[in-house]
Design an enzyme around this catalytic site. Structure first.
Site, PDB file in Angstrom:
ATOM      1  N   ASP A 278      -7.370  -1.979  14.323  1.00 53.01           N
ATOM      2  CA  ASP A 278      -8.773  -2.288  13.997  1.00 53.01           C
ATOM      3  C   ASP A 278      -8.904  -3.591  13.200  1.00 53.01           C
ATOM      4  O   ASP A 278      -9.963  -3.895  12.656  1.00 53.01           O
ATOM      5  CB  ASP A 278      -9.426  -1.118  13.231  1.00 53.01           C
ATOM      6  CG  ASP A 278      -8.805  -0.866  11.854  1.00 53.01           C
ATOM      7  OD1 ASP A 278      -7.811  -1.543  11.504  1.00 53.01           O
ATOM      8  OD2 ASP A 278      -9.304   0.002  11.124  1.00 53.01           O
TER       9      ASP A 278
ATOM     10  N   GLU B 278      -9.678  -1.564   5.338  1.00 56.16           N
ATOM     11  CA  GLU B 278     -10.370  -1.159   6.558  1.00 56.16           C
ATOM     12  C   GLU B 278     -11.634  -1.989   6.759  1.00 56.16           C
ATOM     13  O   GLU B 278     -12.087  -2.678   5.830  1.00 56.16           O
ATOM     14  CB  GLU B 278     -10.739   0.333   6.444  1.00 56.16           C
ATOM     15  CG  GLU B 278      -9.536   1.267   6.323  1.00 56.16           C
ATOM     16  CD  GLU B 278      -8.737   1.395   7.616  1.00 56.16           C
ATOM     17  OE1 GLU B 278      -8.672   0.441   8.409  1.00 56.16           O
ATOM     18  OE2 GLU B 278      -8.148   2.473   7.836  1.00 56.16           O
TER      19      GLU B 278
ATOM     20  N   ASP C 248       0.818  -1.215   0.000  1.00 55.82           N
ATOM     21  CA  ASP C 248       0.000   0.000   0.000  1.00 55.82           C
ATOM     22  C   ASP C 248       0.853   1.267   0.000  1.00 55.82           C
ATOM     23  O   ASP C 248       2.065   1.211   0.147  1.00 55.82           O
ATOM     24  CB  ASP C 248      -0.971  -0.002   1.200  1.00 55.82           C
ATOM     25  CG  ASP C 248      -0.291  -0.384   2.517  1.00 55.82           C
ATOM     26  OD1 ASP C 248       0.951  -0.411   2.563  1.00 55.82           O
ATOM     27  OD2 ASP C 248      -0.997  -0.652   3.497  1.00 55.82           O
TER      28      ASP C 248
ATOM     29  N   HIS D 254      -7.196  -4.462  10.453  1.00 55.56           N
ATOM     30  CA  HIS D 254      -7.016  -4.410   8.997  1.00 55.56           C
ATOM     31  C   HIS D 254      -5.689  -5.017   8.566  1.00 55.56           C
ATOM     32  O   HIS D 254      -4.736  -5.066   9.337  1.00 55.56           O
ATOM     33  CB  HIS D 254      -7.175  -2.978   8.454  1.00 55.56           C
ATOM     34  CG  HIS D 254      -6.073  -2.029   8.791  1.00 55.56           C
ATOM     35  ND1 HIS D 254      -6.287  -0.685   9.006  1.00 55.56           N
ATOM     36  CD2 HIS D 254      -4.742  -2.187   8.928  1.00 55.56           C
ATOM     37  CE1 HIS D 254      -5.149  -0.082   9.253  1.00 55.56           C
ATOM     38  NE2 HIS D 254      -4.185  -0.970   9.216  1.00 55.56           N
TER      39      HIS D 254
HETATM   40  C1  GLP Z   1      -0.680   0.642   8.492  1.00 55.74           C
HETATM   41  C2  GLP Z   1      -0.288  -0.228   7.306  1.00 55.74           C
HETATM   42  C3  GLP Z   1      -0.435  -1.692   7.625  1.00 55.74           C
HETATM   43  C4  GLP Z   1       0.246  -2.010   8.925  1.00 55.74           C
HETATM   44  C5  GLP Z   1      -0.360  -1.176  10.049  1.00 55.74           C
HETATM   45  C6  GLP Z   1       0.244  -1.460  11.404  1.00 55.74           C
HETATM   46  O1  GLP Z   1      -2.046   0.775   8.608  1.00 55.74           O
HETATM   47  N1  GLP Z   1      -1.052   0.070   6.144  1.00 55.74           N
HETATM   48  O2  GLP Z   1       0.118  -2.463   6.561  1.00 55.74           O
HETATM   49  O3  GLP Z   1       0.126  -3.377   9.212  1.00 55.74           O
HETATM   50  O4  GLP Z   1      -0.157   0.184   9.727  1.00 55.74           O
HETATM   51  O5  GLP Z   1       1.399  -0.700  11.588  1.00 55.74           O
HETATM   52  P1  GLP Z   1       2.420  -0.902  12.768  1.00 55.74           P
HETATM   53  O6  GLP Z   1       3.231  -2.097  12.385  1.00 55.74           O
HETATM   54  O7  GLP Z   1       3.254   0.343  12.788  1.00 55.74           O
HETATM   55  O8  GLP Z   1       1.640  -1.124  14.002  1.00 55.74           O
END
Ligand code: GLP
Length: 260
Positions: A136, A143, A67, A138
């Site tokens: 959440d 989402e 993404d 995802h």
């Molecule tokens: C973002 C990314 C996800 C990732 C999430 C958690 O939303 N799009 O791919 O898994 O953050 O991030 P973190 O690893 O910093 O908790």
């Protein structure tokens, strides 16, 4: 789904890196699906260490990132382009022409997304997809409410995601509201899924992903539909799992299991 709970973040990262390294040893031109966020940093550090000290070779590897934020240029310090370059790509011998990351600045999102999906197919599909999980539930930026058969597309971020990611920006208003993300259906087509999660703030989402019903409200729960999904958790992220004892037992007994 294989659930592996390890005491520390470092052990979790190493175990996940070993899976990626095994795939590369068997298939030097493997296609890797990359994730951003703080969670996979330890995994990338371990892969970089293996590259430097053990000769793990990325020369023929192709990568597709999950993404990107809409509106951020590749050189923006919070863009996922920048993150990947700084934390991984510039530290290994990957060919720049083999790196694919969704564009956050294309003039035509729909045709870009179609092209991205086509490139994944033309490159033979993703062998191993690395994943984190949002608080959440995802995966990527799928989402709550995202179709479990969704493809790469533009998504509007949920407020909890904007709140979570605000820590990386000067002010909450600077967090992009839209992102381009691989769909849940795109992710489910990867041959192997490796999801990592650490920390107490992921415990509820992890329990829902592993033990809850399959639902588009927790898109990570779609991993239950995948034939080779491996979930690596540290102790805190595993804190709300009801079947934790069983997962540990399965792991302990695995070496003695009859070879299939
Ligand atoms: C973002 C990314 C996800 C990732 C999430 C958690 O939303 N799009 O791919 O898994 O953050 O991030 P973190 O690893 O910093 O908790």
């Amino acid at each position: 789904m294989e659930v592996v709970v390890l005491p520390t973040y470092a052990e979790m990262s190493k175990a996940a890196a070993a899976i990626v390294a095994n795939v590369l040893n068997e298939k030097p031109n493997a296609v890797l699906g990359m994730a951003t966020g703080s969670t996979p940093l330890g995994l990338y550090q371990e892969l970089v260490r293996m590259h430097r000290e053990e000769g793990l070779d990325f020369a023929q590897v192709t990568t597709f990132n999950l993404d990107e934020y809409v509106g951020l240029r590749p050189n923006h310090p919070q863009s996922y382009h920048y993150f990947m370059h700084e934390n991984f790509f510039k530290l290994v011998n990957i060919a720049p022409t083999n790196i694919y990351i969704p564009s956050g600045t294309t003039s035509n999102y729909r045709s870009f997304c179609d092209w991205y999906e086509r490139r994944i197919t033309e490159c033979g599909g993703i062998d191993v997809q690395i994943l984190g999980i949002g608080s959440d539930g995802h995966i990527a930026f799928n989402e709550p409410g995202s179709s479990l058969s969704s493809r790469t597309r533009l998504k509007t971020l949920a407020k909890p995601t904007i709140d979570d990611n605000a820590r990386f920006f000067e002010q909450r208003e600077d967090v992009p509201i839209y992102a381009i993300t691989m769909g849940v259906g795109t992710i489910l087509e990867a041959r192997t899924l490796v999801l990592l999660a650490n920390g107490k703030n992921k415990a509820t989402a992890c329990a829902a992903m592993v033990e809850g019903p399959v639902t588009s409200m927790i898109t990570a729960s779609a991993l239950q539909l995948h034939p080779d999904a491996r979930v690596f958790l540290d102790d805190s992220a595993a804190g709300e799992l009801k079947m934790r004892d069983y997962y540990d037992w399965v792991r302990r007994k695995k070496p003695d299991a009859p070879q299939t």
